[in-house]
Design an enzyme around this catalytic site. Structure first.
Site, PDB file in Angstrom:
ATOM      1  N   HIS A 189     -16.375  12.137 -15.406  1.00 13.56           N
ATOM      2  CA  HIS A 189     -15.563  12.192 -16.630  1.00 13.56           C
ATOM      3  C   HIS A 189     -14.122  12.596 -16.347  1.00 13.56           C
ATOM      4  CE1 HIS A 189     -16.686  16.584 -17.002  1.00 13.56           C
ATOM      5  NE2 HIS A 189     -15.444  16.634 -17.444  1.00 13.56           N
ATOM      6  N   ASP A 243     -22.594  11.927 -13.897  1.00 14.30           N
ATOM      7  CA  ASP A 243     -21.254  12.506 -14.035  1.00 14.30           C
ATOM      8  C   ASP A 243     -20.764  13.029 -12.672  1.00 14.30           C
ATOM      9  OD1 ASP A 243     -18.882  13.329 -15.071  1.00 14.30           O
ATOM     10  OD2 ASP A 243     -19.687  15.032 -16.186  1.00 14.30           O
ATOM     11  N   GLY A 261     -11.207  22.484 -18.368  1.00 12.08           N
ATOM     12  CA  GLY A 261     -10.305  22.622 -17.221  1.00 12.08           C
ATOM     13  C   GLY A 261     -11.042  22.932 -15.936  1.00 12.08           C
ATOM     14  N   SER A 268     -13.928  21.399 -15.274  1.00  4.92           N
ATOM     15  CA  SER A 268     -14.686  20.179 -15.026  1.00  4.92           C
ATOM     16  C   SER A 268     -14.558  19.671 -13.609  1.00  4.92           C
ATOM     17  CB  SER A 268     -14.167  19.071 -15.933  1.00  4.92           C
ATOM     18  OG  SER A 268     -14.757  19.209 -17.177  1.00  4.92           O
ATOM     19  N   GLY A 269     -15.696  19.202 -13.086  1.00  2.78           N
ATOM     20  CA  GLY A 269     -15.696  18.622 -11.752  1.00  2.78           C
ATOM     21  C   GLY A 269     -15.737  19.659 -10.656  1.00  2.78           C
TER      22      GLY A 269
END
Ligand code: NAG
Ligand code: NAG
Ligand code: NAG
Ligand code: NAG
Length: 324
Positions: A74, A124, A227, A229-230
């Site tokens: 994402h 994801d 923020g 994310s990942g």
């Protein structure tokens, strides 16, 4: 904004004490002294990267070899994310205060897992190939990846790190120091049950899918947030750190009955190997032998702070897109 003056400073500072000896994955050279504090120490999480879109931090990621970073799908699905708009900052400690250990690397290519369609779907995960290989330093090292059959037991306390919001809609204050938090793993049936509470979703319809891993507290509190994310969710065994998950999604941050959801790395060994064969040397088997407290998720969170999930409410997305 990409600041040319920063880039020049880094170039002039030149050498970064390369380690000639083969580096083992997942072994920071900085001792983890203050676990449980909120700000990390420099070098404590050397695989943590900051992904920048036109120079602005928007997602986290993890270094898994000299040329690859793994992040969430994402993070790279929007059209504005292109190889030329994207840069990877490694060795970053504070977003607002570039330091001599930080390097900025361009992106050669990136791919996302084809199964990813929307928030909460399978797949994801993304792989980013750096334009030039990085030299490992005390501040830049890869994390280990778990092989397929590795079991991350319920109740094991692992760590999530990032520069994300401290609460929904509240960004990390300047100088934006890397944050860390420890949270216990929750098994899939328990997590799926929690997510069905007041969801309006029929309990026969799964919300937590097979490639997701949950961690946090039923009561809420410590969590990842926008923020982050990942970014990495890591567990350690004998001082070696393994990437259990990627900050993926959630319903708000730190809310009751809504622990954070992470992309489960054990589901993607083959996909990573197929697309980045050189990562193989950092994919290892491991057995976690720490004492676990299965019901840790029922205890009160150590703090009310949430740290780094792009918990994606449509409104958040709109705000984020406007900011970018
Ligand atoms: C996509 O999902 C299916 C069903 O879970 C799985 O069999 C397949 O391996 C996945 N594809 C990739 C590229 O991960
Ligand atoms: C890595 O180190 C080698 C040898 O010291 C050097 O030639 C190369 O430019 C360095 N790479 C980067 C990206 O700094
Ligand atoms: C939930 O799904 C099951 C099986 O599809 C169905 O029999 C049941 O009536 C549904 N329950 C509700 C409350 O919709
Ligand atoms: C967490 O929140 C509760 C209720 O809002 C408050 O009483 C408590 O002091 C907070 N704990 C911390 C560590 O901030």
């Amino acid at each position: 904004m990409y600041l040319p003056s920063v880039a020049w400073t880094l170039l002039l500072l030149g050498t970064f004490g390369t380690n000639e000896a083969a580096q083992e994955c997942g072994k920071p050279q900085v001792a983890n002294r203050i676990m449980g504090g909120q700000s990390a120490q420099p070098g404590q999480w050397p695989w943590q990267v900051s992904l920048r879109l036109n120079g602005k931090h928007f997602c986290g990621g993890s270094l898994v070899s000299a040329t690859r970073v793994v992040s969430a799908a994402h993070c790279v699905t929007r059209n504005v994310v292109t190889t030329s708009s994207l840069t990877v900052h490694l060795g970053t400690y504070q977003i607002d205060k570039p330091n001599p250990n930080e390097i900025i690397v361009a992106v050669k290519s990136f791919i996302k897992n084809p199964n990813y369609t929307e928030t909460g779907s399978l797949g994801d995960i993304s792989l980013i190939e750096l334009a030039t290989p990085v030299n490992y330093t005390t501040y830049i090292l890869p994390v280990c990846l778990p092989t397929v059959n590795v079991d991350f037991p319920m109740g094991l306390y692992c760590w999530v790190t990032g520069w994300g919001n401290t609460r929904s809609g509240v960004s990390l204050p300047s100088p934006q120091t890397l944050q860390e938090a420890t949270i216990p793993l929750i098994d899939m049936p328990t997590c799926d049950n929690l997510y069905h509470i007041k969801s309006g979703v029929n309990s026969s319809v799964p919300i937590i899918l097979s490639d997701m891993i949950c961690a946090g507290y039923q009561a809420g509190g410590t969590d990842s947030c926008q923020g982050d994310s990942g970014g990495p969710f890591v567990c350690s065994q004998n001082g070696q750190w393994f990437l259990a998950g990627l900050v993926s999604w959630g319903d708000g941050c730190g809310k009751l009955n809504r622990p954070g959801i992470y992309t489960r790395l054990t589901s993607y060994r083959d996909w990573i190997l197929k697309n980045a064969p050189e990562v193989a040397e950092n994919i290892l088997n491991v057995t976690f032998t720490e004492v676990v407290k299965k019901n840790a998720y029922l205890s009160r969170s150590a703090s009310n702070r949430t740290i780094p999930l792009f918990h994606i409410f449509p409104i958040t997305w709109i705000l984020v897109l406007m900011i970018i």
